[in-house]
Scaffold this motif. Structure first.
Motif, PDB file in Angstrom:
ATOM      1  N   THR A  12      38.339  45.341  40.420  1.00 46.96           N
ATOM      2  CA  THR A  12      37.289  44.439  40.879  1.00 46.96           C
ATOM      3  C   THR A  12      37.882  43.536  41.944  1.00 46.96           C
ATOM      4  N   GLN A  13      37.106  43.239  42.912  1.00 45.84           N
ATOM      5  CA  GLN A  13      37.591  42.422  44.010  1.00 45.84           C
ATOM      6  C   GLN A  13      36.583  41.306  44.247  1.00 45.84           C
ATOM      7  N   ASP A  14      37.086  40.080  44.331  1.00 48.81           N
ATOM      8  CA  ASP A  14      36.206  38.952  44.605  1.00 48.81           C
ATOM      9  C   ASP A  14      35.615  39.109  45.991  1.00 48.81           C
ATOM     10  N   PRO A  15      34.328  38.819  46.126  1.00 43.75           N
ATOM     11  CA  PRO A  15      33.715  38.954  47.440  1.00 43.75           C
ATOM     12  C   PRO A  15      34.210  37.889  48.416  1.00 43.75           C
ATOM     13  N   GLU A  16      34.746  36.803  47.896  1.00 42.94           N
ATOM     14  CA  GLU A  16      35.176  35.714  48.758  1.00 42.94           C
ATOM     15  C   GLU A  16      36.588  35.287  48.355  1.00 42.94           C
ATOM     16  N   PRO A  17      37.514  35.155  49.286  1.00 42.32           N
ATOM     17  CA  PRO A  17      38.870  34.725  48.933  1.00 42.32           C
ATOM     18  C   PRO A  17      38.887  33.277  48.463  1.00 42.32           C
ATOM     19  N   LEU A  18      39.960  32.927  47.798  1.00 44.87           N
ATOM     20  CA  LEU A  18      40.132  31.569  47.290  1.00 44.87           C
ATOM     21  C   LEU A  18      40.401  30.625  48.450  1.00 44.87           C
ATOM     22  N   HIS A  19      39.604  29.573  48.538  1.00 49.45           N
ATOM     23  CA  HIS A  19      39.761  28.620  49.626  1.00 49.45           C
ATOM     24  C   HIS A  19      40.924  27.676  49.356  1.00 49.45           C
ATOM     25  N   GLN A  20      41.376  27.004  50.386  1.00 51.92           N
ATOM     26  CA  GLN A  20      42.521  26.096  50.300  1.00 51.92           C
ATOM     27  C   GLN A  20      42.299  25.013  49.244  1.00 51.92           C
ATOM     28  N   HIS A  21      41.109  24.444  49.186  1.00 56.63           N
ATOM     29  CA  HIS A  21      40.815  23.377  48.224  1.00 56.63           C
ATOM     30  C   HIS A  21      40.963  23.885  46.791  1.00 56.63           C
ATOM     31  N   GLY A  22      40.417  25.064  46.520  1.00 61.52           N
ATOM     32  CA  GLY A  22      40.517  25.645  45.186  1.00 61.52           C
ATOM     33  C   GLY A  22      41.944  26.013  44.825  1.00 61.52           C
ATOM     34  N   ARG A  23      42.664  26.558  45.800  1.00 58.38           N
ATOM     35  CA  ARG A  23      44.062  26.937  45.558  1.00 58.38           C
ATOM     36  C   ARG A  23      44.909  25.718  45.237  1.00 58.38           C
ATOM     37  N   LEU A  24      44.698  24.620  45.957  1.00 56.52           N
ATOM     38  CA  LEU A  24      45.456  23.395  45.700  1.00 56.52           C
ATOM     39  C   LEU A  24      45.082  22.768  44.361  1.00 56.52           C
ATOM     40  N   ALA A  25      43.820  22.885  43.959  1.00 58.68           N
ATOM     41  CA  ALA A  25      43.404  22.371  42.658  1.00 58.68           C
ATOM     42  C   ALA A  25      44.089  23.144  41.530  1.00 58.68           C
ATOM     43  N   ILE A  26      44.163  24.456  41.663  1.00 57.07           N
ATOM     44  CA  ILE A  26      44.851  25.271  40.651  1.00 57.07           C
ATOM     45  C   ILE A  26      46.340  24.955  40.651  1.00 57.07           C
ATOM     46  N   LEU A  27      46.928  24.796  41.825  1.00 61.03           N
ATOM     47  CA  LEU A  27      48.347  24.451  41.919  1.00 61.03           C
ATOM     48  C   LEU A  27      48.622  23.100  41.261  1.00 61.03           C
ATOM     49  N   ARG A  28      47.746  22.136  41.480  1.00 58.70           N
ATOM     50  CA  ARG A  28      47.900  20.815  40.872  1.00 58.70           C
ATOM     51  C   ARG A  28      47.872  20.928  39.352  1.00 58.70           C
TER      52      ARG A  28
END
Length: 51
Positions: A12-28
């Motif tokens: 399965t592939q997400d139709p939209e890549p992870l945006h910078q804001h979401g990636r930084l929230a997960i990293l935090r």
């Protein structure tokens, strides 16, 4: 020796890549969550930073 039968792989592939804001929230969360094992936190941080 009996043959090994594996189930078909479902990709399965997400139709939209992870945006910078979401990636930084997960990293935090990964960096601040003490309930996750340290090895998992380090691996997740490296993937989020470089992948």
């Amino acid at each position: 020796m009996p043959r090994l039968t594996l189930p078909p792989a479902v990709i399965t592939q997400d139709p939209e890549p992870l945006h910078q804001h979401g990636r930084l929230a997960i990293l935090r969360r990964v960096l601040n969550d003490d309930f996750l094992p340290l090895r998992a936190r380090v691996a997740a941080a490296l993937v989020l930073l470089y992948a």
